[in-house]
Design a protein around this motif. Structure first.
Motif, mmCIF file in Angstrom:
data_model
loop_
_atom_site.group_PDB
_atom_site.id
_atom_site.type_symbol
_atom_site.label_atom_id
_atom_site.label_comp_id
_atom_site.label_asym_id
_atom_site.label_seq_id
_atom_site.Cartn_x
_atom_site.Cartn_y
_atom_site.Cartn_z
ATOM 1 N N TYR A 1 30.255 -91.494 -16.980
ATOM 2 C CA TYR A 1 29.544 -92.779 -16.927
ATOM 3 C C TYR A 1 30.502 -93.947 -16.718
ATOM 4 O O TYR A 1 30.263 -95.052 -17.171
ATOM 5 C CB TYR A 1 28.712 -93.003 -18.197
ATOM 6 C CG TYR A 1 27.659 -91.951 -18.409
ATOM 7 C CD1 TYR A 1 26.536 -91.894 -17.585
ATOM 8 C CD2 TYR A 1 27.801 -91.001 -19.409
ATOM 9 C CE1 TYR A 1 25.580 -90.917 -17.759
ATOM 10 C CE2 TYR A 1 26.844 -90.014 -19.583
ATOM 11 C CZ TYR A 1 25.736 -89.984 -18.759
ATOM 12 O OH TYR A 1 24.786 -89.017 -18.927
ATOM 13 N N GLY A 2 31.635 -93.698 -16.071
ATOM 14 C CA GLY A 2 32.608 -94.749 -15.826
ATOM 15 C C GLY A 2 33.432 -95.111 -17.046
ATOM 16 O O GLY A 2 34.189 -96.077 -17.024
ATOM 17 N N LEU B 1 37.875 -84.359 -36.058
ATOM 18 C CA LEU B 1 37.812 -84.834 -34.673
ATOM 19 C C LEU B 1 37.429 -86.305 -34.626
ATOM 20 O O LEU B 1 36.600 -86.757 -35.415
ATOM 21 C CB LEU B 1 36.768 -84.050 -33.880
ATOM 22 C CG LEU B 1 37.019 -82.570 -33.692
ATOM 23 C CD1 LEU B 1 35.788 -81.901 -33.118
ATOM 24 C CD2 LEU B 1 38.198 -82.363 -32.777
ATOM 25 N N LYS B 2 38.027 -87.020 -33.695
ATOM 26 C CA LYS B 2 37.660 -88.408 -33.418
ATOM 27 C C LYS B 2 37.551 -88.569 -31.915
ATOM 28 O O LYS B 2 38.339 -87.998 -31.174
ATOM 29 C CB LYS B 2 38.705 -89.377 -33.952
ATOM 30 C CG LYS B 2 38.600 -89.635 -35.430
ATOM 31 C CD LYS B 2 39.506 -90.797 -35.826
ATOM 32 C CE LYS B 2 39.372 -91.131 -37.273
ATOM 33 N NZ LYS B 2 38.326 -92.095 -37.545
ATOM 34 N N LEU B 3 36.582 -89.356 -31.473
ATOM 35 C CA LEU B 3 36.435 -89.677 -30.060
ATOM 36 C C LEU B 3 36.592 -91.187 -29.916
ATOM 37 O O LEU B 3 35.918 -91.954 -30.595
ATOM 38 C CB LEU B 3 35.058 -89.244 -29.558
ATOM 39 C CG LEU B 3 34.804 -89.378 -28.060
ATOM 40 C CD1 LEU B 3 33.810 -88.311 -27.605
ATOM 41 C CD2 LEU B 3 34.322 -90.736 -27.661
ATOM 42 N N PHE B 4 37.526 -91.605 -29.054
ATOM 43 C CA PHE B 4 37.740 -93.021 -28.778
ATOM 44 C C PHE B 4 37.327 -93.319 -27.343
ATOM 45 O O PHE B 4 37.768 -92.639 -26.410
ATOM 46 C CB PHE B 4 39.214 -93.414 -28.948
ATOM 47 C CG PHE B 4 39.641 -93.553 -30.370
ATOM 48 C CD1 PHE B 4 39.109 -94.533 -31.189
ATOM 49 C CD2 PHE B 4 40.589 -92.692 -30.896
ATOM 50 C CE1 PHE B 4 39.514 -94.649 -32.509
ATOM 51 C CE2 PHE B 4 40.994 -92.806 -32.205
ATOM 52 C CZ PHE B 4 40.455 -93.788 -33.019
ATOM 53 N N ASN B 5 36.475 -94.326 -27.175
ATOM 54 C CA ASN B 5 36.114 -94.846 -25.862
ATOM 55 C C ASN B 5 37.112 -95.943 -25.538
ATOM 56 O O ASN B 5 37.226 -96.917 -26.279
ATOM 57 C CB ASN B 5 34.695 -95.421 -25.887
ATOM 58 C CG ASN B 5 33.660 -94.352 -26.125
ATOM 59 O OD1 ASN B 5 33.380 -93.556 -25.256
ATOM 60 N ND2 ASN B 5 33.093 -94.317 -27.324
ATOM 61 N N TYR B 6 37.865 -95.792 -24.443
ATOM 62 C CA TYR B 6 38.905 -96.761 -24.111
ATOM 63 C C TYR B 6 38.443 -97.803 -23.106
ATOM 64 O O TYR B 6 38.651 -98.990 -23.303
ATOM 65 C CB TYR B 6 40.163 -96.045 -23.605
ATOM 66 C CG TYR B 6 40.956 -95.429 -24.722
ATOM 67 C CD1 TYR B 6 41.822 -96.201 -25.483
ATOM 68 C CD2 TYR B 6 40.829 -94.087 -25.033
ATOM 69 C CE1 TYR B 6 42.548 -95.648 -26.519
ATOM 70 C CE2 TYR B 6 41.555 -93.525 -26.070
ATOM 71 C CZ TYR B 6 42.415 -94.311 -26.816
ATOM 72 O OH TYR B 6 43.128 -93.756 -27.846
ATOM 73 N N LYS B 7 37.870 -97.402 -22.002
ATOM 74 C CA LYS B 7 37.434 -98.334 -20.950
ATOM 75 C C LYS B 7 36.064 -97.903 -20.464
ATOM 76 O O LYS B 7 35.790 -96.719 -20.351
ATOM 77 C CB LYS B 7 38.402 -98.297 -19.761
ATOM 78 C CG LYS B 7 39.813 -98.685 -20.081
ATOM 79 C CD LYS B 7 40.097 -100.038 -19.537
ATOM 80 C CE LYS B 7 41.563 -100.364 -19.781
ATOM 81 N NZ LYS B 7 41.813 -101.737 -19.701
ATOM 82 N N LEU C 1 31.605 -99.176 -19.786
ATOM 83 C CA LEU C 1 30.444 -99.829 -20.388
ATOM 84 C C LEU C 1 29.639 -98.937 -21.319
ATOM 85 O O LEU C 1 29.034 -99.403 -22.263
ATOM 86 C CB LEU C 1 29.512 -100.357 -19.283
ATOM 87 C CG LEU C 1 30.107 -101.425 -18.376
ATOM 88 C CD1 LEU C 1 29.140 -101.761 -17.254
ATOM 89 C CD2 LEU C 1 30.465 -102.663 -19.165
ATOM 90 N N ILE C 2 29.598 -97.643 -21.029
ATOM 91 C CA ILE C 2 28.765 -96.704 -21.797
ATOM 92 C C ILE C 2 29.631 -96.000 -22.831
ATOM 93 O O ILE C 2 30.569 -95.291 -22.493
ATOM 94 C CB ILE C 2 28.117 -95.644 -20.878
ATOM 95 C CG1 ILE C 2 27.330 -96.287 -19.747
ATOM 96 C CG2 ILE C 2 27.271 -94.666 -21.686
ATOM 97 C CD1 ILE C 2 26.073 -96.988 -20.161
ATOM 98 N N ASN C 3 29.321 -96.193 -24.108
ATOM 99 C CA ASN C 3 30.045 -95.472 -25.160
ATOM 100 C C ASN C 3 29.539 -94.039 -25.232
ATOM 101 O O ASN C 3 28.344 -93.786 -25.125
ATOM 102 C CB ASN C 3 29.855 -96.140 -26.516
ATOM 103 C CG ASN C 3 30.694 -97.385 -26.662
ATOM 104 O OD1 ASN C 3 31.738 -97.522 -26.038
ATOM 105 N ND2 ASN C 3 30.231 -98.298 -27.486
ATOM 106 N N LEU C 4 30.469 -93.114 -25.415
ATOM 107 C CA LEU C 4 30.121 -91.715 -25.614
ATOM 108 C C LEU C 4 30.460 -91.337 -27.048
ATOM 109 O O LEU C 4 31.338 -91.946 -27.666
ATOM 110 C CB LEU C 4 30.893 -90.821 -24.638
ATOM 111 C CG LEU C 4 30.419 -90.976 -23.201
ATOM 112 C CD1 LEU C 4 31.407 -91.778 -22.409
ATOM 113 C CD2 LEU C 4 30.173 -89.647 -22.584
ATOM 114 N N GLY C 5 29.781 -90.331 -27.569
ATOM 115 C CA GLY C 5 30.038 -89.880 -28.924
ATOM 116 C C GLY C 5 29.601 -88.437 -29.090
ATOM 117 O O GLY C 5 28.982 -87.851 -28.203
ATOM 118 N N PHE C 6 29.919 -87.884 -30.251
ATOM 119 C CA PHE C 6 29.503 -86.519 -30.553
ATOM 120 C C PHE C 6 27.998 -86.485 -30.740
ATOM 121 O O PHE C 6 27.402 -87.449 -31.203
ATOM 122 C CB PHE C 6 30.201 -86.020 -31.820
ATOM 123 C CG PHE C 6 31.693 -85.964 -31.696
ATOM 124 C CD1 PHE C 6 32.302 -85.029 -30.877
ATOM 125 C CD2 PHE C 6 32.500 -86.860 -32.369
ATOM 126 C CE1 PHE C 6 33.678 -84.979 -30.746
ATOM 127 C CE2 PHE C 6 33.877 -86.817 -32.253
ATOM 128 C CZ PHE C 6 34.462 -85.871 -31.439
#
Length: 191
Positions: free
Chosen positions: A28-29, A58-64, A66-71
């Motif tokens: 998603y960009g 586990l950790k997920l970081f969104n860096y760049k 518009l759409i945040n992703l997560g578990f």
């Protein structure tokens, strides 16, 4: 912004002091990284003290993007551990989804009935599955699902799966005309 030394790009199996990058991807960009902290504990097996897998944080970081992703947000959080003892292959199956921003740590536990010994782990794989924004439509909360559908005005169609995940791959596949629904990455391998 200060650099956080608790998050690194290197991977050392028995380092439980840091979160170590196990997967970097873009959907998603949005560019994101999944980090893991693998924790072992001492346990007596057959009269011998050995290190066994206790849990994986586990950790997920969104860096760049518009759409945040997560578990995946459900019991178990869409994360599962499997272990092939004969091959020494530890597989971490992770389901992620767009519009699921989640900065909490997800913890998955080893199996106490069938403990995974540190010495038995020869390889670690991450199997990442991207879920659709919604199962019933192309759009969710005003966001068009560009990973699974293509549109141009009133024209729309479902994207083809990328070659690696299609059991019957097309004879011609273009990078821009497929999505990355699922990917598997080797994170660690002992010589």
């Amino acid at each position: 912004m200060a650099i956080n030394k608790n998050y690194t790009g290197s991977f050392i199996l028995n380092d439980n002091e840091r979160y170590q990058a196990i997967l970097a991807s873009q959907n998603y960009g949005t560019f994101y990284v999944i980090y893991a902290k693998i924790n072992f504990k001492k346990r007596e097996i057959n009269g011998e003290k050995v290190d066994v897998l206790d849990n994986i944080d586990l950790k997920l970081f969104n860096y760049k993007g518009l759409i945040n992703l997560g578990f995946l947000d459900h019991e178990g959080r869409g994360v599962k551990i499997t272990f092939d003892k004969e091959k020494g292959k530890l597989k971490l199956r992770v389901k992620i989804k767009g519009l699921q921003a989640d900065d909490r740590t997800v913890k998955v536990y080893g199996d106490d009935e069938e403990p995974i010994k540190y010495q038995d782990i020869k390889q670690i794989y991450v199997d990442r599955k991207l879920l659709r924004l919604t199962e019933s439509d192309r759009e969710y909360r005003g966001v068009y699902d560009t990973e699974y559908f293509y549109r141009s005005g009133e024209d729309f169609h479902e994207r083809r799966r990328s070659r690696g995940t299609d059991p019957h791959p097309p004879t011609e596949d273009k990078a821009f005309n497929g999505n990355c629904e699922e990917s598997t990455l080797m994170v660690f391998s002992k010589p």
